[in-house]
Design a protein around this motif. Structure first.
Motif, mmCIF file in Angstrom:
data_model
loop_
_atom_site.group_PDB
_atom_site.id
_atom_site.type_symbol
_atom_site.label_atom_id
_atom_site.label_comp_id
_atom_site.label_asym_id
_atom_site.label_seq_id
_atom_site.Cartn_x
_atom_site.Cartn_y
_atom_site.Cartn_z
ATOM 1 N N SER A 161 -0.380 61.547 43.864
ATOM 2 C CA SER A 161 0.093 62.003 42.558
ATOM 3 C C SER A 161 1.301 62.909 42.711
ATOM 4 O O SER A 161 1.372 63.730 43.624
ATOM 5 N N ARG A 162 2.244 62.793 41.793
ATOM 6 C CA ARG A 162 3.440 63.615 41.827
ATOM 7 C C ARG A 162 3.125 64.986 41.231
ATOM 8 O O ARG A 162 2.100 65.180 40.571
ATOM 9 N N LEU A 163 4.006 65.929 41.462
ATOM 10 C CA LEU A 163 3.841 67.281 40.950
ATOM 11 C C LEU A 163 4.521 67.387 39.591
ATOM 12 O O LEU A 163 5.738 67.237 39.477
ATOM 13 N N ASN A 164 3.715 67.621 38.551
ATOM 14 C CA ASN A 164 4.235 67.785 37.196
ATOM 15 C C ASN A 164 3.891 69.180 36.686
ATOM 16 O O ASN A 164 2.864 69.754 37.069
ATOM 17 N N PHE A 165 4.731 69.717 35.812
ATOM 18 C CA PHE A 165 4.525 71.060 35.275
ATOM 19 C C PHE A 165 4.552 71.047 33.749
ATOM 20 O O PHE A 165 5.240 70.224 33.135
ATOM 21 N N THR A 166 3.830 72.008 33.168
ATOM 22 C CA THR A 166 3.945 72.234 31.736
ATOM 23 C C THR A 166 5.305 72.860 31.432
ATOM 24 O O THR A 166 5.962 73.407 32.313
ATOM 25 N N TYR A 167 5.738 72.749 30.191
ATOM 26 C CA TYR A 167 7.008 73.318 29.714
ATOM 27 C C TYR A 167 8.216 72.792 30.506
ATOM 28 O O TYR A 167 9.234 73.463 30.600
ATOM 29 N N THR A 168 8.087 71.596 31.046
ATOM 30 C CA THR A 168 9.124 71.079 31.947
ATOM 31 C C THR A 168 9.276 69.577 31.761
ATOM 32 O O THR A 168 8.310 68.889 31.431
ATOM 33 N N ILE A 169 10.482 69.078 31.991
ATOM 34 C CA ILE A 169 10.707 67.639 32.088
ATOM 35 C C ILE A 169 11.194 67.329 33.498
ATOM 36 O O ILE A 169 11.849 68.157 34.129
ATOM 37 N N ALA B 241 2.638 78.507 34.804
ATOM 38 C CA ALA B 241 2.228 79.884 35.086
ATOM 39 C C ALA B 241 1.719 80.032 36.514
ATOM 40 O O ALA B 241 1.785 81.123 37.090
ATOM 41 N N GLN B 242 1.213 78.938 37.109
ATOM 42 C CA GLN B 242 0.755 79.009 38.493
ATOM 43 C C GLN B 242 1.927 79.237 39.444
ATOM 44 O O GLN B 242 1.810 79.990 40.416
ATOM 45 N N LEU B 243 3.047 78.583 39.162
ATOM 46 C CA LEU B 243 4.237 78.828 39.976
ATOM 47 C C LEU B 243 4.730 80.248 39.768
ATOM 48 O O LEU B 243 5.095 80.942 40.728
ATOM 49 N N ILE C 181 5.370 83.262 42.525
ATOM 50 C CA ILE C 181 6.644 83.993 42.617
ATOM 51 C C ILE C 181 6.376 85.496 42.611
ATOM 52 O O ILE C 181 6.860 86.235 43.472
ATOM 53 N N ARG C 182 5.597 85.946 41.628
ATOM 54 C CA ARG C 182 5.290 87.375 41.539
ATOM 55 C C ARG C 182 4.530 87.850 42.770
ATOM 56 O O ARG C 182 4.801 88.931 43.306
ATOM 57 N N ASP C 183 3.573 87.059 43.205
ATOM 58 C CA ASP C 183 2.736 87.446 44.335
ATOM 59 C C ASP C 183 3.578 87.677 45.586
ATOM 60 O O ASP C 183 3.346 88.635 46.341
#
Length: 556
Positions: free
Chosen positions: A261-269, A327-329, A333-335
């Motif tokens: 499966s490919r990596l897809n994100f919310t709020y993104t195209i 939000a996971q990405l 980033i914050r971590d």
């Protein structure tokens, strides 16, 4: 990064192949088409292919970076160079294993001739529309082309004519002869070659016919002795044709295609076509706009490559086509940045604070930790002068409940410096507060508030005399909905109008001199990076917001 061995169904297959002796060493490849910039969706494939090679390096494993450049109309050298830069930035090296599909054009041609000689390919002079109409659908079998039964000699002559430029674009194609009634429409005599009279970025004018991706791809893998051709799930339906090409062409090796499966994100195209639309229509400044999901955009925004790699590791490799919350990405980033980013002070919405009992022209040296939990990062000295900038929302004329910052008669600590007491404020003709007046409490640097003085907050500040102006770009998510592709009016109708706000801010003077791509935390505000394009050390300070300190979209 985790040191524990990674495990997933693909790695299990590879481990079994090594253990059985099927392959003495593993060869993978990352095969981007140079028709656009890499995006976050490619990160999983990059980490998987190069990661497997790294994990099996002791047995001689390697990963090829190969450009599938078989369509000269859409491919450019700019994309080639950007892809190489992105893969390196993500943390991977290909060494001597850099390849171009276009280097094998003669090999593909020979394989096509082999198919023709064995009665497995023919030249079809139907138009593209006719071919599409006669392919059938899921319930109706395809209709054979009237040219399907041409003799081997006719097909060889016509294919040679195609190579020599004897046909114009769209007048002839070479098709595989497989099964026009196959339930898999991909196998209904797919096109192998088409005429394109276009200059190629690598081969120039040498060719006027070009192989289709589905035909070239398995031949490239075989030519390079790739053992495991790892593809995303959209290629699963194409695997029978991949195997057919390998079985029927004179190839030196037999790679195995495996899908994940490919990596897809919310709020993104993730569609290259749609990303190109954003660029061409001016919705963003370019492929490396920090709002874009491209790897070059992520880099310019200050997203650490390790955060992307960690996310790929945590989301794993599966056959399940899911969507990852962006939000996971942002958490990764914050971590990471919370640990490694030094702290600095910047004021984004300046309000002047005048310390009345600090003489004009006089300043105090204030020593600040560069990181609250890492003494190894050392300290720095900033100047505290009579006039400083504070955030406008750190003062309220009529403080609300649980507001512990500045207000009439209130005390607050200037970060690392004195406790100050508000003695008054000034407004302009419109009623806007333009200045806050205060006095500092002597002896309160590094000391608790005197008895009877309530001070429950510390605020950041920048000396008006010593600070420097900076352009700060406040980037946010590019779209306002989780699934922009599903927007009723199209993805461009849900572009976030607040995805970029460019403001003039005040920052510590040392921030004028940092190099591009230098990350830090603006205290109490978020993580920022010196822009890799516009930052000019000693001349101009330009900072991009990477991510806020907290997820501002959680409540939304």
């Amino acid at each position: 990064m985790s040191e524990s061995p990674k495990s997933d169904f693909i790695r299990e297959i590879i481990a079994a192949d090594l253990a059985s002796g099927k392959h003495p060493k593993i060869i993978t490849r990352f095969p981007p088409e140079p028709n656009g910039y890499l995006h976050l969706g490619h990160a999983r494939a990059i980490c998987l292919n190069f990661g497997i090679a790294e994990e099996n390096a002791a047995s001689g494993a390697r990963c090829h970076l190969r450009f599938d450049d078989t369509n000269p109309e859409k491919e450019e050298t700019e994309y080639v160079e950007s892809i190489k830069a992105d893969v390196k930035w993500l943390g991977f090296e290909w060494g001597e294993n850099l390849f171009f599909a276009s280097d094998y054009f003669e090999f593909y041609y020979e394989c096509a001739v082999h198919l023709i000689k064995n009665g497995l390919a023919y030249v079809d002079e139907q138009s593209a529309e006719q071919i599409k109409e006669t392919r059938g659908n899921l319930t109706v079998p395809g209709t054979p082309s009237p040219h399907r039964e041409r003799t081997v000699e006719e097909n060889l002559a016509l294919f040679s004519k195609m190579r020599a430029g004897g046909f114009e674009e769209g007048e002839a194609v070479l098709r595989a002869k497989i099964d026009m009634a196959s339930p898999n429409i991909v196998l209904r005599d797919p096109v192998l070659y088409r005429v394109l009279k276009a200059s190629h970025h690598n081969t120039g004018e040498a060719w006027c016919l070009y192989p289709m991706y589905d035909f070239a791809h398995p031949l490239e893998d075989a030519h390079e002795h790739v053992t495991h051709s790892l593809c995303t799930l959209e290629f699963e339906i194409h695997r029978p044709f991949y195997d057919w090409v390998i079985e029927n062409c004179p190839v030196p090796a037999k790679p195995r295609q495996i899908e994940f499966s490919r990596l897809n994100f919310t709020y993104t195209i993730m569609s290259k076509r749609k990303l190109l639309t954003l660029v061409k229509e001016g919705h963003v400044s370019g492929w490396d706009d920090p709002r874009m999901p491209t790897l070059s955009g992520a880099r310019r925004r200050g997203i650490p490559a390790i955060a992307i790699r960690k996310l790929c590791e945590k989301t794993g490799i599966t056959k399940f086509q899911g969507v990852t919350d962006i939000a996971q990405l942002e958490f990764e980033i914050r971590d990471h940045l919370n640990t490694v980013a030094p702290r600095r002070m910047a004021v984004l919405d300046p309000l002047k604070l005048v310390i009345g009992n600090l003489p004009a022209g006089q300043s105090e040296d204030i020593e600040l930790d560069n990181h609250p939990k890492d003494p190894a990062m050392g300290t720095r000295v900033v100047k505290l002068s009579r006039e400083v900038w504070i955030e406008a929302d750190d003062f309220m004329e009529v403080p609300e409940k649980k507001f512990y910052r500045l207000g009439p008669g209130r005390h607050v600590r200037l970060r690392g410096g004195y406790i100050v007491k508000c003695t008054g404020f000034e407004k302009d003709a419109s009623g806007k507060i333009t200045q806050v007046n205060c006095e500092y409490l002597p002896g309160t640097i590094g000391a608790d508030a005197p008895e009877g003085v309530e001070c429950r907050a510390a605020i950041h500040w920048v000396s008006a005399e010593h600070g420097v102006e900076a352009e700060v770009r406040l980037y946010d998510r590019l779209f306002t909905v989780e699934d922009p592709d599903a927007a009723e009016g199209g993805f461009v109708t849900v572009i976030n109008p607040d995805s970029l706000k460019s403001i003039e801010a005040w920052v510590e003077p040392a921030l004028l001199d940092v190099e591009p791509e230098w990350n830090c935390q603006f205290e109490r505000l978020g993580y920022f990076v010196a822009d890799r394009v516009d930052q000019q050390p000693g001349v101009k300070a330009v900072f991009n917001r990477t991510v806020g300190l907290r997820d501002s979209w959680a409540k939304k």
